[in-house]
Motif scaffolding. Structure first.
Motif, PDB file in Angstrom:
ATOM      1  N   LEU A 235     -10.310  -3.515  -5.830  1.00 22.05           N
ATOM      2  CA  LEU A 235      -9.003  -2.849  -5.793  1.00 22.05           C
ATOM      3  C   LEU A 235      -8.728  -2.228  -4.421  1.00 22.05           C
ATOM      4  N   LEU A 236      -9.746  -1.692  -3.788  1.00 21.77           N
ATOM      5  CA  LEU A 236      -9.586  -1.124  -2.451  1.00 21.77           C
ATOM      6  C   LEU A 236      -9.229  -2.206  -1.440  1.00 21.77           C
TER       7      LEU A 236
ATOM      8  N   TRP B 141      -7.821  -5.075  -2.115  1.00 25.89           N
ATOM      9  CA  TRP B 141      -6.474  -5.550  -2.462  1.00 25.89           C
ATOM     10  C   TRP B 141      -5.417  -4.578  -1.926  1.00 25.89           C
ATOM     11  N   GLN B 142      -5.687  -3.294  -2.031  1.00 26.00           N
ATOM     12  CA  GLN B 142      -4.755  -2.273  -1.540  1.00 26.00           C
ATOM     13  C   GLN B 142      -4.623  -2.363  -0.017  1.00 26.00           C
ATOM     14  N   LEU B 143      -5.725  -2.586   0.680  1.00 26.56           N
ATOM     15  CA  LEU B 143      -5.684  -2.653   2.139  1.00 26.56           C
ATOM     16  C   LEU B 143      -5.001  -3.907   2.645  1.00 26.56           C
ATOM     17  N   TRP B 144      -5.133  -5.028   1.958  1.00 22.05           N
ATOM     18  CA  TRP B 144      -4.572  -6.286   2.422  1.00 22.05           C
ATOM     19  C   TRP B 144      -3.121  -6.474   2.004  1.00 22.05           C
ATOM     20  N   SER B 145      -2.619  -5.704   1.098  1.00 21.60           N
ATOM     21  CA  SER B 145      -1.242  -5.901   0.650  1.00 21.60           C
ATOM     22  C   SER B 145      -0.255  -5.032   1.377  1.00 21.60           C
TER      23      SER B 145
END
Length: 53
Positions: free
Chosen positions: A46-47, A49-53
Motif C-alpha cells: 500500500l505504501l 502504491w501510494q508513492l507511485w500514484s
C-alpha cells in the motif's frame, strides 16, 4: 526375574495433554508469525502504491 512396569492412566493422559498444548501453542505462534508477515507486506504494498500514484 521379569519386571513389569505399568503406567497409570492418569499419568499417561497428563503427558499427552502437555504435548498437545505445546503443539497448539507452537501452531498459534506460527500463525501469528505468518499473519504479522502478511500484514507487513500488505502495508509495504500500500505504501508503494501510494508513492507511485
Amino acid at each position: 526375574m521379569a519386571m513389569r512396569i505399568s503406567v497409570q492412566p492418569g499419568v499417561q493422559s497428563g503427558t499427552n495433554n502437555v504435548a498437545r498444548s505445546g503443539m497448539s501453542l507452537r501452531r498459534k505462534a506460527w500463525l501469528a508469525v505468518f499473519a504479522a508477515s502478511g500484514l507487513f507486506w500488505i502495508a509495504v504494498a500500500l505504501l508503494v502504491w501510494q508513492l507511485w500514484s
